[in-house]
Design a protein around this motif. Structure first.
Motif, mmCIF file in Angstrom:
data_model
loop_
_atom_site.group_PDB
_atom_site.id
_atom_site.type_symbol
_atom_site.label_atom_id
_atom_site.label_comp_id
_atom_site.label_asym_id
_atom_site.label_seq_id
_atom_site.Cartn_x
_atom_site.Cartn_y
_atom_site.Cartn_z
ATOM 1 N N PHE A 52 0.833 -1.200 0.000
ATOM 2 C CA PHE A 52 0.000 0.000 0.000
ATOM 3 C C PHE A 52 0.867 1.248 0.000
ATOM 4 O O PHE A 52 2.005 1.254 0.484
ATOM 5 N N GLY A 100 -0.011 5.734 0.429
ATOM 6 C CA GLY A 100 -1.059 6.750 0.513
ATOM 7 C C GLY A 100 -0.774 7.742 1.622
ATOM 8 O O GLY A 100 0.373 7.992 1.994
ATOM 9 N N THR A 101 -1.835 8.309 2.151
ATOM 10 C CA THR A 101 -1.752 9.268 3.244
ATOM 11 C C THR A 101 -2.503 8.696 4.436
ATOM 12 O O THR A 101 -3.064 7.601 4.368
ATOM 13 N N LYS A 102 -2.530 9.464 5.518
ATOM 14 C CA LYS A 102 -3.233 8.983 6.713
ATOM 15 C C LYS A 102 -4.731 8.838 6.451
ATOM 16 O O LYS A 102 -5.429 8.114 7.175
ATOM 17 N N ASN A 103 -5.227 9.522 5.431
ATOM 18 C CA ASN A 103 -6.654 9.467 5.136
ATOM 19 C C ASN A 103 -7.040 8.372 4.158
ATOM 20 O O ASN A 103 -8.179 7.912 4.151
ATOM 21 N N LYS A 104 -6.095 7.951 3.303
ATOM 22 C CA LYS A 104 -6.434 6.944 2.298
ATOM 23 C C LYS A 104 -5.186 6.185 1.875
ATOM 24 O O LYS A 104 -4.212 6.770 1.425
ATOM 25 N N MET A 105 -5.253 4.868 2.005
ATOM 26 C CA MET A 105 -4.182 4.004 1.532
ATOM 27 C C MET A 105 -4.630 3.308 0.256
ATOM 28 O O MET A 105 -5.768 2.850 0.153
ATOM 29 N N ASN A 106 -3.739 3.249 -0.723
ATOM 30 C CA ASN A 106 -4.057 2.686 -2.033
ATOM 31 C C ASN A 106 -3.314 1.372 -2.223
ATOM 32 O O ASN A 106 -2.120 1.272 -1.930
ATOM 33 N N LYS A 150 -2.056 0.037 -8.292
ATOM 34 C CA LYS A 150 -2.554 1.371 -8.642
ATOM 35 C C LYS A 150 -1.381 2.328 -8.851
ATOM 36 O O LYS A 150 -1.037 2.669 -9.973
ATOM 37 N N MET A 164 0.256 9.107 -8.254
ATOM 38 C CA MET A 164 -0.423 9.575 -7.047
ATOM 39 C C MET A 164 -0.091 11.039 -6.768
ATOM 40 O O MET A 164 1.085 11.407 -6.696
ATOM 41 N N LYS A 218 3.991 -0.331 8.286
ATOM 42 C CA LYS A 218 3.910 1.071 7.859
ATOM 43 C C LYS A 218 5.178 1.868 8.177
ATOM 44 O O LYS A 218 5.814 1.676 9.210
#
Length: 222
Positions: free
Chosen positions: A14, A16-22, A26, A60, A134
């Motif tokens: 994965f 992403g950021t703390k709000n959304k992991m991709n 992708k 991204m 992480k």
């Protein structure tokens, strides 16, 4: 692939950021599996990927000066996953290169490194395992806006006391940076980042981590 399963190797699942992991598939460039790279002349040291065409992977968006989170796993993306074998201890490093270079030539500069924490008696790989895979990395503010390859890497040192024994686990993400000021980091070719006899590559971990020297160029600091 079986070798990676037996030895509890790792790859990037994965970003992403703390709000959304991709998830992988992708923004993470496609890779060969969990097995490490051992030869510093291997072209797979770049990203552990044969799919190096930039158009194969989405890009991204990232704001300079903010953090992104990368997340490694071995078997699956669960908290019970061992991420990487506890024996595979060593540093974490993160590099960037302009996407237009595709990682070739003098294109790479280091933005992050973490080796051994003597107070906690922990290597960066231990910290990543503790955080369920992480690692949070800040994208520099003093670079140029544009599209980049972000190269993440863990180095396992359990066999590094012998020449060629270090194991490298690189994976790459494609990002587009906005909100930067400007910068001119010194850049290096991928095949010149490390030497087989660098003290951070040829290293007897049984002697303890206090004397460990993180390999590669210095972290970019304008």
């Amino acid at each position: 692939m079986l070798l990676g399963v037996v030895n509890a190797h790792t790859n990037l699942y994965f970003v992403g950021t703390k709000n959304k992991m991709n998830p992988k598939g992708k923004f993470i460039r496609p890779y060969m599996g969990t097995a490490p790279i051992r030869d510093l002349n291997d072209p797979l040291l770049l990203c552990r990927s044969r799919g190096m065409a930039p158009e194969l992977t989405e890009i991204m968006p990232v704001v300079a000066g903010t953090d992104i989170t990368v997340e490694w796993h071995h078997y699956n993306a669960t908290k019970s996953d061992n991420v990487i074998s506890p024996s595979h201890r060593g540093p974490c490093l993160v590099y960037m290169a302009p996407l237009e270079s595709n990682g070739l030539g003098n294109s790479w500069f280091k933005i992050y490194e973490q080796g051994f924490n003597a107070k906690r008696d922990m290597w960066c790989t231990d910290v990543v395992r503790e955080n369920y895979g992480k690692l949070r990395v800040k994208i520099p503010k003093n670079i140029n806006n544009g599209e980049y390859i972000l190269r993440t890497e863990m180095i396992a040192l359990h066999n590094a006391r012998r020449l060629g024994g270090a194991q490298f686990f690189p994976n790459c993400v494609q990002i587009s940076v906005t909100g930067a000021t400007s910068g001119n980091p010194k850049m290096y070719p991928i095949d010149k980042l490390y030497s087989p006899t660098d003290p951070g590559i040829l290293f007897d971990r049984k002697k303890g981590g206090a004397s460990y020297v993180i390999p590669g160029p210095p972290v970019y600091s304008p």
